[in-house]
Design a protein around this motif. Sequence first.
Motif, PDB file in Angstrom:
ATOM      1  N   VAL A 169      84.640   4.240  22.066  1.00 20.24           N
ATOM      2  CA  VAL A 169      85.030   2.950  21.485  1.00 20.24           C
ATOM      3  C   VAL A 169      85.979   2.199  22.407  1.00 20.24           C
ATOM      4  O   VAL A 169      85.837   0.997  22.623  1.00 20.24           O
ATOM      5  CB  VAL A 169      85.680   3.143  20.098  1.00 20.24           C
ATOM      6  CG1 VAL A 169      86.084   1.793  19.511  1.00 20.24           C
ATOM      7  CG2 VAL A 169      84.725   3.866  19.159  1.00 20.24           C
ATOM      8  N   GLY A 170      86.950   2.896  22.954  1.00 19.99           N
ATOM      9  CA  GLY A 170      87.880   2.220  23.852  1.00 19.99           C
ATOM     10  C   GLY A 170      89.143   3.016  24.104  1.00 19.99           C
ATOM     11  O   GLY A 170      89.341   4.100  23.547  1.00 19.99           O
ATOM     12  N   LEU A 171      89.987   2.485  24.957  1.00 22.46           N
ATOM     13  CA  LEU A 171      91.282   3.073  25.271  1.00 22.46           C
ATOM     14  C   LEU A 171      92.385   2.228  24.637  1.00 22.46           C
ATOM     15  O   LEU A 171      92.330   1.004  24.683  1.00 22.46           O
ATOM     16  CB  LEU A 171      91.502   3.145  26.782  1.00 22.46           C
ATOM     17  CG  LEU A 171      90.635   4.137  27.567  1.00 22.46           C
ATOM     18  CD1 LEU A 171      90.855   3.936  29.060  1.00 22.46           C
ATOM     19  CD2 LEU A 171      90.972   5.565  27.174  1.00 22.46           C
TER      20      LEU A 171
ATOM     21  N   LYS B 187      93.796  -1.304  14.592  1.00 21.66           N
ATOM     22  CA  LYS B 187      93.708  -2.537  15.385  1.00 21.66           C
ATOM     23  C   LYS B 187      92.454  -2.536  16.254  1.00 21.66           C
ATOM     24  O   LYS B 187      91.742  -3.547  16.353  1.00 21.66           O
ATOM     25  CB  LYS B 187      94.949  -2.678  16.257  1.00 21.66           C
ATOM     26  CG  LYS B 187      95.022  -3.988  17.033  1.00 21.66           C
ATOM     27  CD  LYS B 187      96.335  -4.100  17.805  1.00 21.66           C
ATOM     28  CE  LYS B 187      96.403  -5.406  18.578  1.00 21.66           C
ATOM     29  NZ  LYS B 187      97.690  -5.519  19.320  1.00 21.66           N
ATOM     30  N   LEU B 188      92.155  -1.382  16.860  1.00 24.42           N
ATOM     31  CA  LEU B 188      90.965  -1.270  17.697  1.00 24.42           C
ATOM     32  C   LEU B 188      89.694  -1.423  16.862  1.00 24.42           C
ATOM     33  O   LEU B 188      88.755  -2.127  17.256  1.00 24.42           O
ATOM     34  CB  LEU B 188      90.955   0.078  18.419  1.00 24.42           C
ATOM     35  CG  LEU B 188      89.725   0.377  19.283  1.00 24.42           C
ATOM     36  CD1 LEU B 188      89.634  -0.620  20.434  1.00 24.42           C
ATOM     37  CD2 LEU B 188      89.778   1.800  19.818  1.00 24.42           C
ATOM     38  N   PHE B 189      89.668  -0.766  15.695  1.00 28.32           N
ATOM     39  CA  PHE B 189      88.500  -0.851  14.826  1.00 28.32           C
ATOM     40  C   PHE B 189      88.257  -2.282  14.361  1.00 28.32           C
ATOM     41  O   PHE B 189      87.117  -2.724  14.246  1.00 28.32           O
ATOM     42  CB  PHE B 189      88.679   0.071  13.618  1.00 28.32           C
ATOM     43  CG  PHE B 189      88.273   1.501  13.887  1.00 28.32           C
ATOM     44  CD1 PHE B 189      88.282   2.005  15.168  1.00 28.32           C
ATOM     45  CD2 PHE B 189      87.876   2.329  12.852  1.00 28.32           C
ATOM     46  CE1 PHE B 189      87.909   3.312  15.433  1.00 28.32           C
ATOM     47  CE2 PHE B 189      87.490   3.633  13.095  1.00 28.32           C
ATOM     48  CZ  PHE B 189      87.522   4.132  14.391  1.00 28.32           C
ATOM     49  N   ALA B 190      89.340  -3.001  14.071  1.00 28.65           N
ATOM     50  CA  ALA B 190      89.211  -4.380  13.599  1.00 28.65           C
ATOM     51  C   ALA B 190      88.524  -5.257  14.653  1.00 28.65           C
ATOM     52  O   ALA B 190      87.766  -6.167  14.314  1.00 28.65           O
ATOM     53  CB  ALA B 190      90.585  -4.944  13.262  1.00 28.65           C
ATOM     54  N   CYS B 191      88.765  -4.951  15.921  1.00 31.10           N
ATOM     55  CA  CYS B 191      88.133  -5.722  17.008  1.00 31.10           C
ATOM     56  C   CYS B 191      86.630  -5.512  17.047  1.00 31.10           C
ATOM     57  O   CYS B 191      85.894  -6.354  17.579  1.00 31.10           O
ATOM     58  CB  CYS B 191      88.734  -5.324  18.352  1.00 31.10           C
ATOM     59  SG  CYS B 191      90.483  -5.755  18.534  1.00 31.10           S
ATOM     60  N   HIS B 192      86.172  -4.397  16.464  1.00 28.15           N
ATOM     61  CA  HIS B 192      84.738  -4.076  16.471  1.00 28.15           C
ATOM     62  C   HIS B 192      84.128  -4.158  15.059  1.00 28.15           C
ATOM     63  O   HIS B 192      83.027  -3.654  14.834  1.00 28.15           O
ATOM     64  CB  HIS B 192      84.520  -2.677  17.034  1.00 28.15           C
ATOM     65  CG  HIS B 192      84.924  -2.528  18.473  1.00 28.15           C
ATOM     66  ND1 HIS B 192      84.126  -2.902  19.528  1.00 28.15           N
ATOM     67  CD2 HIS B 192      86.077  -2.068  19.030  1.00 28.15           C
ATOM     68  CE1 HIS B 192      84.742  -2.663  20.671  1.00 28.15           C
ATOM     69  NE2 HIS B 192      85.941  -2.152  20.393  1.00 28.15           N
ATOM     70  N   SER B 193      84.876  -4.788  14.147  1.00 29.66           N
ATOM     71  CA  SER B 193      84.427  -4.935  12.755  1.00 29.66           C
ATOM     72  C   SER B 193      84.138  -3.582  12.107  1.00 29.66           C
ATOM     73  O   SER B 193      83.171  -3.411  11.357  1.00 29.66           O
ATOM     74  CB  SER B 193      83.167  -5.821  12.697  1.00 29.66           C
ATOM     75  OG  SER B 193      83.448  -7.111  13.205  1.00 29.66           O
TER      76      SER B 193
END
Length: 223
Positions: A19-21, A38-44
């Motif tokens: 998913v990301g760093l 916060k990271l999850f919100a960026c990917h809905s």
Amino acid sequence: MAVVLRYVDKLGFVKERFVGLVHVMETNTLSLKAAIDKLFACHSLSIGRVRGQGYDGASNMSIKLVKLIDEALKSYQLEGFDSLLEDVTSFCDKYDIEVVDMEAEYVDPKYQRKKTGITNRHHYVVNNFNTILDMQIQEHGNRFNEVNTILLTSMSSLSPSCNFSAFSKVNLLMLAEMYPCDFDEKERLVYELGHYITNVKEDKRFANLSGLGDLAKMMVKTR
């Protein structure tokens, strides 16, 4: 912190996707959850739909490893000082370094004229060796607390290895209690778990499966 999602697709295959760093200033639970949110919100995506931490057949091994490390640390604390002392003495003899007399009275370098009433052995065992081991045992306990251990144990109960020998209705009910929004009817779940284990043990297609990935694929294939 690297975030990887593990999920089962429509065909029952276990997939892993990076998913990301995320840069985190602290590693406590609240900070990590906030960063992942916060990271999850960026990917809905929603963290509320995440179940556990990507367990598979390795969960049994993880549980055994956690227990072995805990037992090893406690055993070393009780019996390890003498073997450590032998290694240190051997090193000192090899390089002509003076060895401290363990039975002599310990002298506090800050108060050299003051009697301590304890031996060097007592000082190094109690004030150093045991203190460091206590810190390591506590750190290990913090990393693998009761909740994490329950998750590992509960998820391993789903393993199909050895004809579902690890299956435990009690452990799976404990797991369900952690997700009350998904499992709100305990009596029904008890019945369904009993029905499930009877069916998979009698169905030859579920024999010789080695992990949750194999189980997921077979369940999709036979639904």
